[in-house]
Write an enzyme that holds these catalytic residues in place. Structure first.
Site, PDB file in Angstrom:
ATOM      1  N   CYS A 114       0.858  -1.194   0.000  1.00 18.80           N
ATOM      2  CA  CYS A 114       0.000   0.000   0.000  1.00 18.80           C
ATOM      3  C   CYS A 114       0.884   1.231   0.000  1.00 18.80           C
ATOM      4  CB  CYS A 114      -0.895  -0.003   1.246  1.00 18.80           C
ATOM      5  SG  CYS A 114      -2.165   1.284   1.216  1.00 18.80           S
ATOM      6  N   CYS A 339      -8.342  -6.983  10.710  1.00 16.62           N
ATOM      7  CA  CYS A 339      -8.134  -5.692  10.028  1.00 16.62           C
ATOM      8  C   CYS A 339      -6.762  -5.118  10.351  1.00 16.62           C
ATOM      9  CB  CYS A 339      -9.111  -4.633  10.523  1.00 16.62           C
ATOM     10  SG  CYS A 339     -10.800  -5.086  10.411  1.00 16.62           S
TER      11      CYS A 339
HETATM   12  N1  SAH Z   1      -7.238   1.199   2.286  1.00 17.71           N
HETATM   13  C1  SAH Z   1      -8.614   0.895   2.574  1.00 17.71           C
HETATM   14  C2  SAH Z   1      -8.832  -0.583   2.643  1.00 17.71           C
HETATM   15  C3  SAH Z   1      -8.230  -1.253   3.859  1.00 17.71           C
HETATM   16  S1  SAH Z   1      -9.531  -1.603   4.908  1.00 17.71           S
HETATM   17  C4  SAH Z   1      -9.045   1.621   3.826  1.00 17.71           C
HETATM   18  O1  SAH Z   1      -8.184   2.146   4.515  1.00 17.71           O
HETATM   19  O2  SAH Z   1     -10.236   1.708   4.100  1.00 17.71           O
HETATM   20  C5  SAH Z   1      -8.817  -2.017   6.365  1.00 17.71           C
HETATM   21  C6  SAH Z   1      -9.553  -1.367   7.545  1.00 17.71           C
HETATM   22  O3  SAH Z   1      -8.886  -1.768   8.741  1.00 17.71           O
HETATM   23  C7  SAH Z   1      -9.473   0.143   7.490  1.00 17.71           C
HETATM   24  O4  SAH Z   1     -10.602   0.733   8.074  1.00 17.71           O
HETATM   25  C8  SAH Z   1      -8.261   0.398   8.358  1.00 17.71           C
HETATM   26  O5  SAH Z   1      -8.225   1.701   8.832  1.00 17.71           O
HETATM   27  C9  SAH Z   1      -8.456  -0.629   9.459  1.00 17.71           C
HETATM   28  N2  SAH Z   1      -7.229  -0.982  10.142  1.00 17.71           N
HETATM   29  C10 SAH Z   1      -5.968  -0.832   9.731  1.00 17.71           C
HETATM   30  N3  SAH Z   1      -5.103  -1.290  10.648  1.00 17.71           N
HETATM   31  C11 SAH Z   1      -5.852  -1.744  11.667  1.00 17.71           C
HETATM   32  C12 SAH Z   1      -5.551  -2.376  12.905  1.00 17.71           C
HETATM   33  N4  SAH Z   1      -4.297  -2.650  13.240  1.00 17.71           N
HETATM   34  N5  SAH Z   1      -6.575  -2.723  13.699  1.00 17.71           N
HETATM   35  C13 SAH Z   1      -7.858  -2.508  13.338  1.00 17.71           C
HETATM   36  N6  SAH Z   1      -8.193  -1.929  12.180  1.00 17.71           N
HETATM   37  C14 SAH Z   1      -7.203  -1.543  11.359  1.00 17.71           C
END
Ligand code: SAH
Length: 348
Positions: A114, A339
């Site tokens: 990313c 996530c």
């Molecule tokens: N780039 C897109 C798609 C990724 S979605 C976006 O940011 O929406 C992944 C989701 O998980 C996003 O809402 C992101 O903010 C969240 N996320 C990222 N790292 C995380 C973590 N360590 N714990 C929980 N959520 C997280």
């Protein structure tokens, strides 16, 4: 090793039809091949049993089918499956199958790595290598559909673009994959069961609204205060909350579909009453609901999940203000499939 033959799935149905005509065959042959490639997800030309041997050889001489392969698979105690997907050039992305009582959700990747630097996300630590092609996105869905049938006896029901990468920075291929996923000639899934999640790129949100896309939109908000959001997500410096809101209002005007805000509550970052109030004010300006996500650790001290009481406080205040809120249960965190944990760390 570069392959001079073209990936046949880069061709549209019309292009395939013309290809056959140009080779002295019937255009209809193009429809047959298209069906094999997408609806039946054939991995070799030899699988295309209603074509003559000569036709199959001709295709073999001109094209490749760059299908993905599940390189490794890990199953969580909660039934979640994380796949390491090997692409034709040996790069790896991850996809996740998330089963629940009556449905199965596929979480798919749109890019290898990313380019955004959300400080709390594991995928951000991998630099962006390349965009996925439409067929590579489609294949992830096909594989998870198979896993769902195998392990849960029912088909895949929902798809979320919440794996690795930012889908709106690979717009063309993501849209093309969704077209195939929803087309009866592909998987025939309903658009309303697909959710695209984005950091929020106003220009692209407006473009989607103009194109009248039929899937759902989720935005990773995490804070409704510019200063706080910029610290978490540097993209907010150039695309601030006001411009994001404007694009979301435009989206709603054109689609009449409400937005989901994804919101991680972090200890010491957005766990104050002012953070809650700002979120409420923001939500009041746009028909939306909030998914509160508990933070999944990625081994960085700076980011920790907020106390349970804080999350409850968010819920209480949002509800008191008539805003729909859900706490999203994290799945598969024992295998780093939750996530923000997707970082190509598979156990052997
Ligand atoms: N780039 C897109 C798609 C990724 S979605 C976006 O940011 O929406 C992944 C989701 O998980 C996003 O809402 C992101 O903010 C969240 N996320 C990222 N790292 C995380 C973590 N360590 N714990 C929980 N959520 C997280």
């Amino acid at each position: 090793m570069s392959n001079p033959k073209k990936d046949i799935r880069a061709l549209s149905k019309e292009e395939l039809r013309r290809f056959f005509e140009a080779h002295g065959d019937k255009a209809f042959r193009g429809n047959q091949v298209y069906e094999w490639l997408w609806n039946k997800a054939a991995k070799t030309f030899d699988n295309m049993t209603n074509l003559s041997k000569a036709t199959r050889e001709m295709l073999e001489n001109n094209f490749v089918i760059n299908h993905i392969a599940v390189d490794k698979m890990q199953r969580s105690i909660d039934g979640t499956i994380k796949n390491a997907i090997k692409l034709h050039d040996n790069l790896i992305v991850e996809s996740v199958m998330i089963p629940s009582k009556n449905r199965t959700t596929a979480c798919v990747s749109s890019q290898v790595g990313c380019s955004l630097d959300c400080n709390f996300c594991a995928t951000a630590k991998l630099k962006r290598m390349r965009n996925l092609n439409a067929d590579e996105i489609y294949d992830q869905v096909v594989e998870i559909d198979k896993q769902s049938k195998l392990y849960h006896n029912h088909r895949l029901s929902n798809i979320v673009f919440m794996g690795m990468g930012e889908p709106l920075l690979n717009y063309k291929n993501v849209i093309s994959a969704i077209e195939k996923i929803t087309s009866p000639e592909g998987l025939g899934m309903a658009s309303k069961r697909i959710t695209l999640s984005t950091v929020g790129i106003p220009k692209m949100i407006m473009k989607m609204a103009d194109e009248q896309v039929k899937f759902n939109l989720a935005v990773s908000l995490h804070s409704a205060i510019d200063e706080v959001r910029s610290k978490l997500m540097p993209i907010n410096d150039k695309n601030n909350l006001a411009s994001l809101l404007e694009s979301l209002q435009y989206w709603y005007e054109k689609t009449q579909r409400r937005i989901t805000f994804e919101y991680v509550v972090f200890k010491n970052h957005n766990d104050r009453q002012v953070d809650i109030n700002a979120l409420i004010d923001y939500c009041k300006k746009i028909p939306s609901k909030v998914n509160l996500i508990t933070y999944n650790t990625i081994g960085e001290e700076e980011f920790q999940t907020a106390d349970k009481q804080v999350i409850q406080k968010y819920v209480k205040h949002l509800e008191q203000n008539g805003i729909v809120v859900n706490i999203r249960r994290s799945r598969g965190d024992d295998i780093d499939a939750a996530c923000g944990q997707l970082a190509n760390k598979m156990e052997d």
